[in-house]
Design a protein around this motif. Sequence first.
Motif, PDB file in Angstrom:
ATOM      1  N   PRO A 297       0.833  -1.187   0.000  1.00  9.81           N
ATOM      2  CA  PRO A 297       0.000   0.000   0.000  1.00  9.81           C
ATOM      3  C   PRO A 297       0.875   1.248   0.000  1.00  9.81           C
ATOM      4  O   PRO A 297       2.014   1.217   0.459  1.00  9.81           O
ATOM      5  CB  PRO A 297      -0.802  -0.098   1.302  1.00  9.81           C
ATOM      6  CG  PRO A 297      -0.660  -1.517   1.751  1.00  9.81           C
ATOM      7  CD  PRO A 297       0.645  -2.004   1.214  1.00  9.81           C
ATOM      8  N   GLY A 298       0.410   2.359  -0.555  1.00  8.24           N
ATOM      9  CA  GLY A 298       1.170   3.600  -0.591  1.00  8.24           C
ATOM     10  C   GLY A 298       0.368   4.658  -1.287  1.00  8.24           C
ATOM     11  O   GLY A 298      -0.843   4.505  -1.511  1.00  8.24           O
ATOM     12  N   LYS A 299       1.054   5.749  -1.685  1.00  6.47           N
ATOM     13  CA  LYS A 299       0.358   6.807  -2.416  1.00  6.47           C
ATOM     14  C   LYS A 299      -0.043   6.284  -3.784  1.00  6.47           C
ATOM     15  O   LYS A 299       0.762   5.676  -4.480  1.00  6.47           O
ATOM     16  CB  LYS A 299       1.281   8.026  -2.550  1.00  6.47           C
ATOM     17  CG  LYS A 299       0.963   9.070  -1.500  1.00  6.47           C
ATOM     18  CD  LYS A 299       1.278  10.453  -2.020  1.00  6.47           C
ATOM     19  CE  LYS A 299       0.736  11.495  -1.217  1.00  6.47           C
ATOM     20  NZ  LYS A 299       0.288  12.053  -0.290  1.00  6.47           N
ATOM     21  N   GLY A 300      -1.267   6.550  -4.165  1.00 11.01           N
ATOM     22  CA  GLY A 300      -1.740   6.056  -5.463  1.00 11.01           C
ATOM     23  C   GLY A 300      -3.117   5.431  -5.324  1.00 11.01           C
ATOM     24  O   GLY A 300      -3.804   5.632  -4.319  1.00 11.01           O
ATOM     25  N   LEU A 301      -3.492   4.648  -6.343  1.00 13.19           N
ATOM     26  CA  LEU A 301      -4.788   3.991  -6.343  1.00 13.19           C
ATOM     27  C   LEU A 301      -4.601   2.534  -5.959  1.00 13.19           C
ATOM     28  O   LEU A 301      -3.684   1.874  -6.414  1.00 13.19           O
ATOM     29  CB  LEU A 301      -5.447   4.054  -7.724  1.00 13.19           C
ATOM     30  CG  LEU A 301      -5.780   5.444  -8.276  1.00 13.19           C
ATOM     31  CD1 LEU A 301      -6.254   5.338  -9.710  1.00 13.19           C
ATOM     32  CD2 LEU A 301      -6.828   6.125  -7.401  1.00 13.19           C
ATOM     33  N   ARG A 302      -5.515   2.038  -5.134  1.00  9.90           N
ATOM     34  CA  ARG A 302      -5.449   0.650  -4.709  1.00  9.90           C
ATOM     35  C   ARG A 302      -6.516  -0.120  -5.492  1.00  9.90           C
ATOM     36  O   ARG A 302      -7.709   0.092  -5.288  1.00  9.90           O
ATOM     37  CB  ARG A 302      -5.706   0.624  -3.198  1.00  9.90           C
ATOM     38  CG  ARG A 302      -5.290  -0.598  -2.468  1.00  9.90           C
ATOM     39  CD  ARG A 302      -3.800  -0.638  -2.174  1.00  9.90           C
ATOM     40  NE  ARG A 302      -3.524  -1.906  -1.489  1.00  9.90           N
ATOM     41  CZ  ARG A 302      -2.486  -2.680  -1.721  1.00  9.90           C
ATOM     42  NH1 ARG A 302      -1.567  -2.289  -2.588  1.00  9.90           N
ATOM     43  NH2 ARG A 302      -2.332  -3.807  -1.081  1.00  9.90           N
ATOM     44  N   LEU A 303      -6.066  -0.962  -6.403  1.00  5.25           N
ATOM     45  CA  LEU A 303      -7.036  -1.624  -7.290  1.00  5.25           C
ATOM     46  C   LEU A 303      -6.711  -3.099  -7.461  1.00  5.25           C
ATOM     47  O   LEU A 303      -5.548  -3.489  -7.421  1.00  5.25           O
ATOM     48  CB  LEU A 303      -7.007  -0.976  -8.686  1.00  5.25           C
ATOM     49  CG  LEU A 303      -7.293   0.527  -8.786  1.00  5.25           C
ATOM     50  CD1 LEU A 303      -7.007   1.017 -10.182  1.00  5.25           C
ATOM     51  CD2 LEU A 303      -8.726   0.834  -8.381  1.00  5.25           C
ATOM     52  N   PRO A 304      -7.751  -3.917  -7.694  1.00  5.87           N
ATOM     53  CA  PRO A 304      -7.506  -5.347  -7.951  1.00  5.87           C
ATOM     54  C   PRO A 304      -7.177  -5.606  -9.431  1.00  5.87           C
ATOM     55  O   PRO A 304      -7.685  -4.922 -10.307  1.00  5.87           O
ATOM     56  CB  PRO A 304      -8.824  -6.017  -7.579  1.00  5.87           C
ATOM     57  CG  PRO A 304      -9.854  -4.949  -7.692  1.00  5.87           C
ATOM     58  CD  PRO A 304      -9.179  -3.619  -7.516  1.00  5.87           C
ATOM     59  N   VAL A 305      -6.324  -6.607  -9.657  1.00  2.00           N
ATOM     60  CA  VAL A 305      -5.967  -7.001 -11.022  1.00  2.00           C
ATOM     61  C   VAL A 305      -7.070  -7.881 -11.594  1.00  2.00           C
ATOM     62  O   VAL A 305      -7.566  -8.774 -10.917  1.00  2.00           O
ATOM     63  CB  VAL A 305      -4.626  -7.767 -11.030  1.00  2.00           C
ATOM     64  CG1 VAL A 305      -4.321  -8.320 -12.420  1.00  2.00           C
ATOM     65  CG2 VAL A 305      -3.510  -6.874 -10.543  1.00  2.00           C
ATOM     66  N   ILE A 306      -7.470  -7.598 -12.845  1.00  2.35           N
ATOM     67  CA  ILE A 306      -8.472  -8.465 -13.492  1.00  2.35           C
ATOM     68  C   ILE A 306      -7.767  -9.580 -14.252  1.00  2.35           C
ATOM     69  O   ILE A 306      -8.020 -10.760 -14.059  1.00  2.35           O
ATOM     70  CB  ILE A 306      -9.362  -7.682 -14.477  1.00  2.35           C
ATOM     71  CG1 ILE A 306     -10.059  -6.519 -13.776  1.00  2.35           C
ATOM     72  CG2 ILE A 306     -10.389  -8.605 -15.109  1.00  2.35           C
ATOM     73  CD1 ILE A 306     -10.820  -5.614 -14.717  1.00  2.35           C
ATOM     74  N   GLU A 307      -6.847  -9.181 -15.099  1.00  2.00           N
ATOM     75  CA  GLU A 307      -6.135 -10.205 -15.865  1.00  2.00           C
ATOM     76  C   GLU A 307      -4.864  -9.604 -16.443  1.00  2.00           C
ATOM     77  O   GLU A 307      -4.676  -8.387 -16.446  1.00  2.00           O
ATOM     78  CB  GLU A 307      -7.007 -10.738 -17.003  1.00  2.00           C
ATOM     79  CG  GLU A 307      -7.433  -9.646 -17.964  1.00  2.00           C
ATOM     80  CD  GLU A 307      -7.987 -10.184 -19.264  1.00  2.00           C
ATOM     81  OE1 GLU A 307      -8.168 -11.400 -19.362  1.00  2.00           O
ATOM     82  OE2 GLU A 307      -8.202  -9.369 -20.173  1.00  2.00           O
ATOM     83  N   LYS A 308      -3.995 -10.463 -16.931  1.00  2.00           N
ATOM     84  CA  LYS A 308      -2.840  -9.951 -17.647  1.00  2.00           C
ATOM     85  C   LYS A 308      -2.691 -10.676 -18.970  1.00  2.00           C
ATOM     86  O   LYS A 308      -3.089 -11.833 -19.110  1.00  2.00           O
ATOM     87  CB  LYS A 308      -1.564 -10.082 -16.803  1.00  2.00           C
ATOM     88  CG  LYS A 308      -1.204 -11.485 -16.377  1.00  2.00           C
ATOM     89  CD  LYS A 308       0.091 -11.446 -15.612  1.00  2.00           C
ATOM     90  CE  LYS A 308       0.474 -12.862 -15.123  1.00  2.00           C
ATOM     91  NZ  LYS A 308       1.731 -12.859 -14.374  1.00  2.00           N
ATOM     92  N   SER A 309      -2.145  -9.957 -19.943  1.00  6.30           N
ATOM     93  CA  SER A 309      -2.002 -10.565 -21.258  1.00  6.30           C
ATOM     94  C   SER A 309      -0.751 -10.009 -21.928  1.00  6.30           C
ATOM     95  O   SER A 309      -0.227  -8.977 -21.533  1.00  6.30           O
ATOM     96  CB  SER A 309      -3.241 -10.247 -22.106  1.00  6.30           C
ATOM     97  OG  SER A 309      -3.428  -8.857 -22.162  1.00  6.30           O
ATOM     98  N   PHE A 310      -0.279 -10.736 -22.922  1.00  2.60           N
ATOM     99  CA  PHE A 310       0.916 -10.298 -23.648  1.00  2.60           C
ATOM    100  C   PHE A 310       0.543  -9.874 -25.050  1.00  2.60           C
ATOM    101  O   PHE A 310      -0.210 -10.549 -25.727  1.00  2.60           O
ATOM    102  CB  PHE A 310       1.928 -11.436 -23.718  1.00  2.60           C
ATOM    103  CG  PHE A 310       2.260 -11.976 -22.376  1.00  2.60           C
ATOM    104  CD1 PHE A 310       3.123 -11.290 -21.538  1.00  2.60           C
ATOM    105  CD2 PHE A 310       1.689 -13.164 -21.926  1.00  2.60           C
ATOM    106  CE1 PHE A 310       3.415 -11.777 -20.277  1.00  2.60           C
ATOM    107  CE2 PHE A 310       1.983 -13.652 -20.676  1.00  2.60           C
ATOM    108  CZ  PHE A 310       2.845 -12.966 -19.841  1.00  2.60           C
ATOM    109  N   ALA A 311       1.043  -8.738 -25.449  1.00  2.94           N
ATOM    110  CA  ALA A 311       0.766  -8.294 -26.815  1.00  2.94           C
ATOM    111  C   ALA A 311       1.997  -7.596 -27.352  1.00  2.94           C
ATOM    112  O   ALA A 311       2.412  -6.564 -26.850  1.00  2.94           O
ATOM    113  CB  ALA A 311      -0.433  -7.355 -26.834  1.00  2.94           C
ATOM    114  N   GLY A 312       2.588  -8.163 -28.377  1.00  5.05           N
ATOM    115  CA  GLY A 312       3.729  -7.549 -29.044  1.00  5.05           C
ATOM    116  C   GLY A 312       4.870  -7.202 -28.109  1.00  5.05           C
ATOM    117  O   GLY A 312       5.367  -6.087 -28.134  1.00  5.05           O
ATOM    118  N   GLY A 313       5.260  -8.116 -27.255  1.00  3.48           N
ATOM    119  CA  GLY A 313       6.374  -7.870 -26.354  1.00  3.48           C
ATOM    120  C   GLY A 313       5.995  -7.004 -25.169  1.00  3.48           C
ATOM    121  O   GLY A 313       6.835  -6.670 -24.336  1.00  3.48           O
TER     122      GLY A 313
END
Lengths: 366, 299, 261
Positions: A297-313
Motif C-alpha cells: 500500500p502507498g500513495k496512489g490507487l489501490r485496485l484489484p488485477v483483473i487479468e494480464k495478457s501479452f501483446a507484441g512484447g
Amino acid sequence: MSEIILELDGIKKCFDETDVLKGISLSIEKGEFITFLGASGCGKTTTLRIIAGLEQPDEGHVRLNGRDVTDLEPNKRNVNTVFQNYALFPHMDVYSNVAYGLKLKKVEKREIARRVEEMLELVQLSGYEKRMPSELSGGQRQRVAIARAVINNPQVLLLDEPLGALDLQLRRQMQVELKRIQKSLGITFIYITHDQEEALNMSDRIVVMREGRFQQIGTPNQVYYHPRTSYVARFVGTANIITGRLEEIREGIAWIAVEGKGEICALAEEGQLPWLTPGQEVHVAVRGENMTLHREPGKGLRLPVIEKSFAGGMLRISLDGGELGELISSRQGIDSSFGPGDLVTVSWEPDQGVFVDLEEADERIQ
Amino acid sequence: MSGYNKIINQSGTGAEKKTKGHWWMTVAPLYGFTILFVALPILYLIILSFLTRAQTWGVVNQFTLENYARIVKPVYLNTFKESFQLAILTTITTLLVGYPFGYFMARLPRKQKSFMMLLVVIPFWTSALMRMYGWIIIFRSNGILDKILMGLKITEKPLKLLYSYPAVLVGMIYSLLPFMILSVYSSTDKMDWSLVEAARDLGATRLKAFLTVTVKMTLPGILSGIVLVFIPSMGLFFIADILGGGKVMLVGNLIQNQLQSGRDWPFAAALSVVLMIFTSIMIWLYRKLSGVKDLEGLL
Amino acid sequence: MKKGRIRCSAIYQAVLLALMYLPIVVVVVYSFHASKSTIRWQGWSLDWYRKLAGNRGLLEALKNSLILAGLSSGAAGVIGTLGAVGMARVNWKSKGAVEYISTLPIMIPEIILGMVFMAFFAAMGLPFGMVTLVLGHTSFCIPYVFMMVKSSLVGLDKSLGEAAKDLGASEVRVFFDITLPLIMPAVLSGMLLAFAMSLDDVVISIFVTGARTNTLPIRIYTQLKSGVTPEINALCTIMLAVTFVIVGLSRMLGKKAPARG
C-alpha cells in the motif's frame, strides 16, 4: 517562412441531414506537413475533398494563396490529390499516368518526357514507364500515384490515407520516403490518416478531428504529451482517464482524491492554474506505460488485477477501477508476479498525469 | 472503412448539385428516343384500342369499348385459354428440365463452367428460324424422327408430328429453355454454399437441405426464369405458325391475323393491351416476390 | 457415391446439350446434301452454296439485314452508352420512369412491340421500309447496350474520374480519356448482342417492313411457310459460322458472356 498557403474558414458540410463538418477553421503554412488524424467518419476525408474541390462546403470558404477558391472546379485549382486506393488509370501505363496532368496542360512533348523521367527517379521507379498499373505492387502503385500528383507542381498535395492498403513493414518504409519527397520538393502536404503512429512520425503539426470538429491542433509533441481532451489522450497513444476531486496544488503538482481508491497526482501547468480550484471535479489522463504497480500500500490507487495478457512484447495488466472503468497498465517485458485478484497500488510521476477535458461518449472510441 | 465509402457515396449526390451543368445532353437522346418511339407508340396503341374500326379500311375516331367486349366472346376467350395452357405447360417443362441443368452447371469447376456457358449460349445466338427449320426436318412425315422410330420398330407408320400441338410445344420449350437455364445458373452460382453445409451439419438430409435451403436461395432465379419463359411464350406466334401449321392458335397468332388479314386494328390493339397488362402484372409480381429489380440472368 | 452422382449429372447435361444442338446440326448437314429432298440421303455436295451465290433475292435480303443490324446497333451504341453514363450523373425525378420505359421493348412480348410500331408508324404516315425498320430495331437494341454499360459503370471506380479532374481534366476529357476506354468492352459486347438480336429478328420486322424491303429472317420465314430451298440451309450455315465469330469476339471482350434475354 510562415507564409499562409491554405486557409479554411468556418467550413460546414452536411450530407443527408448529418452534419459531417461543423464549422472548422485552420491556416496552413507553406511547406508544412500537416496531418488530419481521426477515426473513420470523423470528417477528415470530407475536409480533404473540399480542399481538392471534389466537394463544395455548405458554408465557409477555402482560400488558396489568399484567393477564394471555394467554388472553383477541381481541375481549376493548383492542388493535387493522392487517392486512398491510388486511382491509377488502369488502361494507361505508368508513363501515361504520370504524364496525364502535363498533357492536359498542353506541355510540350519533350518537356513532358523529361519531367516524367525526373519524377520517376524521385519516387525510385525509373525503368517502369511501360508497366501497367496491374503489373505493379502496392508500394509501387503508391509511388506512381505520388509522382502523378507531384509532377503538376501543386501548391498543396493532399494525401488520403495513402498507406492504408500497405502492410506494416512497407508502410514504415513509405513513411520515410514520403517525408524525404516532401522535404526535397518543399511542397505543403496535407495528410490524412487514422493511424496515430503515422501521424506522430511524419507531421509538423497534427489536427485531431472528431465528429466534424477539431479536438486539438499542435505539434506531435504537444498532442502526445499534452492532450487537451480525454479523446485526444485516448486516441493518440491510448491513455487511461481517471476522474477525481482536486484537493490542493503544491509546487506545481496537483493532488487529486479518488473516492474510495486513493490519491493521484498530475502536473498543474502555469496556464491552467486560474481554472483549477480545490474541490472541483477533474479528469486526469495517464498513459499505461507510465504507470508503476506495487504490491505494498502507498500513495496512489489501490485496485484489484483483473487479468494480464501479452501483446507484441508488452505486458498488459487490466485493473478493476470500479466506476472509473477498466484501467490498463502496460510495460515492456513479459515477467510479472501479479496475477488476477491481486490488490496493487498504481502510481506515476507527477508530470505523467495531464489534466484533460472530458469528452462525452468517449467509450465508443475504445 | 465503411465510413469512408459512405462519404464517397454521399459525395455523389453532393457533387451533382454543382456539376450537373451539361449532363442533360448525354441523356437527351435516350429521353428523346424513349419518349418518342417507345412511350408515345404504346400510348397510341392504348388509345387505338378504344377506337372504332372503319367500315372498309382504317380507323374512325369514335370511342368504344366494343373491342374489349369482343375479347370475352368464347372464340377469343378460348384462344387466351389455349395460349395460357401452352405457356404454363412450356414454363413448367422448362423449369423441370432446365433447373437441374442450371444447377449442375453452377457446380462445375470454373473452367468447365465457362465452357458449358458457351455451349448453352451458342444455339441461343443462332437464328431462331434456322432452329425451327431443323425441327421441321426432324418432325416431317417420313423425316428423321419417323425414320429412327420406325427403324427401331417402335412405330409402324409415320407419326405425322409436324403441324401438331406436340410439335409446337417442343418448339416453344426448345426456344425458351436457355432463358430458364441461365436464370437458374446465375442465382445458383451466387449462392452461399456454406448455408447448405450448415443445414447438413444441423442434421438435414440431402433432400431436405436442398428443399429448404437451395430452392429458397435460388428462388429469384426460378422466378426470373418463369417470367422470362412465360411472357414470350404467349407472343411467339411464328413457332405456332411454322410448327403448328395453323392448327394451333395463340394470342400472338390472333393479333397477327387481325392485323394482316382481318385488318381490324383496334381489336388487335385491345388484345395487345390485355397481353401487356398480363406481362406487367407478371413483372410486378416478380419484383414483389424476389425483391430484385432486374431480371436475374437477363444479362 | 459422389462419383456416381457427378456422372449422372454429366450424362444429363450431355443429353440435353445434344438435343439443343440437334436441329442446328440437321440444318448444317442438309446444307451439304446433294438433293432437295430431306426424306432420303443422297450424298454430299456444295451445290446449294453455289446456288446461293447466284440467288439475288436472298443476297439482297442478307445485305438489308446487315445494314439494318449495323445501323440499329450503332445508333443504340451511341444512345445507350451516353444515356447510361448520363443517367448515373443526373438526379431527375423522371429518371426511373424513363429507364423503365426504355427497357420495355425487351420486356414485353415481341408481337406487341411489332403491333405498337406498326400502328404508330401508320398513324404518323411514315413510309414503311428501312427507316421504320431501323427505328423499330433501335428501340430493342438500346436496352442491351444500356444495361450492359450500366452494370459496368457500377464496377467503375468513381475516384478514377475524380483523379482525372484533380489533375486538370474537364468533364468531357474525363469521359473520353477515362470513362469511355474503361467501359468500352461493355459498350462493344452490348452492341454485338444488339447486332445479333437485330439480325435474328422476325416478329418486329414483319410488322414494320415495307413491301419492297426484305430482311433475311423475313425471307426465311416466308419460305418456311411456303417451300424451302436448301439454299436457306447453306445461308444458315454461313450465318452460324459468323455467329461463332461474334460469340468468340464478345467472349474476348467481356469476361462474362452475355446471354440473350
